[in-house]
Design an enzyme around this catalytic site. Structure first.
Site, short mmCIF file in Angstrom:
data_model
loop_
_atom_site.label_atom_id
_atom_site.label_comp_id
_atom_site.label_asym_id
_atom_site.label_seq_id
_atom_site.Cartn_x
_atom_site.Cartn_y
_atom_site.Cartn_z
N CYS A 40 0.85 -1.17 0.00
CA CYS A 40 0.00 0.00 0.00
C CYS A 40 0.89 1.23 0.00
O CYS A 40 2.10 1.15 0.26
CB CYS A 40 -0.86 0.06 1.26
N GLY A 67 -0.45 0.34 -4.69
CA GLY A 67 -1.75 -0.26 -4.39
C GLY A 67 -2.78 0.26 -5.36
O GLY A 67 -2.97 1.48 -5.47
N ASN A 142 0.45 0.90 5.75
CA ASN A 142 1.23 0.17 4.74
C ASN A 142 2.04 -0.90 5.47
O ASN A 142 2.74 -0.59 6.43
CB ASN A 142 2.17 1.14 4.01
N GLY A 143 1.94 -2.12 4.98
CA GLY A 143 2.66 -3.22 5.63
C GLY A 143 1.68 -4.30 6.02
O GLY A 143 0.51 -4.27 5.60
N TYR A 292 12.15 -4.13 -6.88
CA TYR A 292 10.92 -4.06 -7.67
C TYR A 292 9.89 -3.07 -7.16
O TYR A 292 9.27 -2.37 -7.95
CB TYR A 292 10.29 -5.46 -7.72
N SER A 333 9.95 -2.35 -14.94
CA SER A 333 10.77 -2.63 -13.76
C SER A 333 12.10 -3.29 -14.11
O SER A 333 13.05 -3.22 -13.33
CB SER A 333 9.99 -3.48 -12.76
N ASP A 396 12.95 -8.20 -13.54
CA ASP A 396 13.28 -7.95 -12.13
C ASP A 396 13.21 -9.20 -11.28
O ASP A 396 13.98 -9.38 -10.35
CB ASP A 396 12.34 -6.87 -11.56
N CYS A 491 15.90 -7.18 5.22
CA CYS A 491 15.12 -8.41 5.18
C CYS A 491 15.29 -8.99 3.78
O CYS A 491 15.08 -8.30 2.78
CB CYS A 491 13.65 -8.13 5.44
#
Ligand code: SF4
Length: 539
Positions: A40, A67, A142-143, A292, A333, A396, A491
């Site tokens: 998002c 999003g 967002n997340g 990406y 991308s 990508d 991550c």
């Protein structure tokens, strides 16, 4: 449903409920359904004497790639909050008339792709709740949280409604982690300020979250202690902006100030910007944002996304050289990495595929004839460029492999002599629980191809499956080096399965977890229906 059907309630009392549109649930057709789905975008602005609704509209417009299922804006004029949201692209949801009816000096905006909860009007954001003391609270997220079931249980114990009756979710209920957070925050704000309530609630949220929220007087922004998703602060001449990406600051004319720190809560009002720390930072930024997700004109942790992608391409050329006539990107991308590959290899760069820039999500069901066109809806080959060439095709990532398979077939039909596929990320082998919707483990081609006796065997299986002459992925080390971030601050779980934020029991994760909790599904049922749950069964 068009905006014309949704009257703006000009008689909203203080802290009115959101302006409501009759829920519509068109079956959105995702032309990019084989690609990773972004999470998002969030945006917030505090700026007296600015048209904050329009600033937010343009901020969301800049974040549309994050999003495309729903969009919404909440504004406050100091005495009431108005919310307008609907399913669709930002440009479909808002028009001049709607924005003109949203005066105020504070706004939060959101564009949504669902990572928890389905595609329904109720799950569109900003989410609105009224606190027990009567003030409004509008929130965008967002997340993706990983302890949603626990939080929902807490909300249920407190009697906080998600239109739950008899342990069952009612049809109109929101089923997102974001709604649970808003409910808990609004509840806690009955006994204290929203600021204090947030300082107590935020440390109990587990997972990835960038939040922008507001009451009638103050804009807030918070980022999880791992800083998985990006969030930045910008300065206007007479105000402040927070946004998921620096590109959105550029587009509304805000100067970049800094990133919001992992574990930090900002409060912005007439007194200025106040920073509070609700948790110690343990940075684990999403490496896939570089590969990406983020716009190439965004900067994350001081590193340009575009430069990262070009550098990945250069490294890819060194790691997987091949004799060829032309490097072409899979637009858009794959473009920076293809430029880098050409630079690193000395093979000329060219455009061999044209992308329809406006393809993405559509609410018009394609006819059978159109559906059969498949990838051609999105990409069309330049035959005169491709014919008779040995091509290096740079993309990508590969998720399911369907796009690449169709693309290679199309390039061969267009006269390509050889097709050498180069991928600007390592093989995606694990689902993401922090806000990106890949496929289930079984659907990821890197898990299904080959006999898995060795890495090379897996690569060979993918190569054969997509029909390329050769296939090379950037190494994890090469990708990380290109970001110029220490490995310890990233991550990379979708590539290596090393999840930096502990995941709860298998039954309590996944996109539709809350529908399950609300309807009292058993853990066993959830597990069997939740494809993502298989992520924890490591091979
Ligand atoms: S699992 Fe992958 S997509 Fe998800 S946050 Fe980690 S690096 Fe990003």
């Amino acid at each position: 449903m068009t905006n014309a059907d949704m009257p703006v309630d000009s008689e909203c009392p203080t802290s009115t409920p959101p302006i409501s549109a009759t829920p519509v649930n068109p079956a959105a057709v995702d032309i990019d359904e084989n690609e990773p789905r972004e999470e998002c975008g969030v945006f917030g602005v505090w700026a007296p004497s600015e048209d904050v609704a329009k600033l937010t509209y343009y901020g969301l417009y800049a974040l549309q790639h994050r999003g495309q299922e729903a969009a919404g804006i909440a504004v406050s004029d100091g005495s009431q909050i108005l919310v307008f949201k609907d399913l669709g692209l930002v440009s479909q949801v808002f028009d001049e008339q709607t924005l003109a009816a949203m005066p105020g000096h504070i706004a939060v905006g959101h564009c949504r792709y669902s990572t928890t909860g389905g595609v329904t009007w109720e799950n569109a954001q900003p989410i609105f709740r009224t606190t027990a003391v009567g003030s409004g609270l509008a929130l965008g997220h967002n997340g993706n949280l990983v302890n949603t079931a626990e939080l929902a249980g807490r909300a249920r114990e407190l009697g906080l409604g998600q239109a739950v009756k008899g342990g069952r979710a009612q049809p109109a209920a929101a089923t997102s982690d974001s709604d649970v957070v808003t409910a808990l925050l609004a509840h806690a704000a009955a006994d204290s300020s929203i600021e204090q309530a947030a300082m107590e609630l935020l440390p109990t949220l587990k997972g990835a979250f960038c939040l922008t929220f507001m009451d009638e007087h103050t804009l807030y922004a918070a980022r999880d202690p791992h800083g998985v998703r990006p969030l930045c602060l910008g300065r206007l001449d007479r105000g402040w902006v927070v946004a998921s990406e620096t590109a959105a600051l550029d587009i509304v004319g805000a100067a970049f100030v800094r990133e919001i720190e992992p574990g930090e809560l900002l409060a912005i009002d007439a007194e200025g910007v106040r920073s509070m720390r609700f948790a110690n930072p343990e940075p684990k930024g999403c490496v896939f944002e570089y590969v990406y997700l983020a716009r190439p004109d965004t900067t994350i942790a001081g590193r340009s996304v575009h430069s990262t992608r070009v550098e990945i391409g250069r490294r890819l050329a060194k790691e997987h050289p091949v004799e060829a006539d032309l490097v072409i990107p899979v637009p858009e991308s794959g473009t920076p990495a293809a430029v880098g590959y050409a630079q690193g290899s000395g093979v000329p760069y060219g455009q061999g595929l044209m992308k329809n820039a406006y393809v993405g999500r559509t609410f018009i069901q394609p006819s059978q004839t159109i559906r059969q066109l498949g990838i051609r809806l999105k990409l069309n080959p330049l035959r005169e460029v491709i014919r008779g060439k040995r091509l290096i095709v740079v993309d990508d990532s590969i998720v399911r492999g369907n796009t690449q398979r169709a693309l290679i077939r199309m390039l061969r039909e267009s006269g390509a002599l050889e097709i050498h596929v180069r991928i600007a990320s390592p093989p995606v082998k694990w689902p993401c629980f922090y806000g990106i919707d890949f496929a289930s483990r079984a659907e990821l081609i890197a898990n299904g191809a080959g006999t898995h006796d060795s890495y090379d065997d897996m690569i060979e299986g993918v190569r054969r499956s997509i029909g390329a002459d050769t296939l090379g992925y950037i190494s994890t080390e090469g990708m990380i080096a290109a970001t110029e971030q220490p490995r310890s601050r990233l991550c990379c779980a979708c590539f290596d399965g090393d999840y930096p934020i502990a995941l709860p029991a298998e039954a309590a994760i996944g996109k539709n977890v809350l529908e399950g909790v609300l309807t009292g599904q058993s853990e066993a049922m959830l597990l069997s229906e939740n494809a993502n749950a298989s992520a924890l069964s490591r091979p």
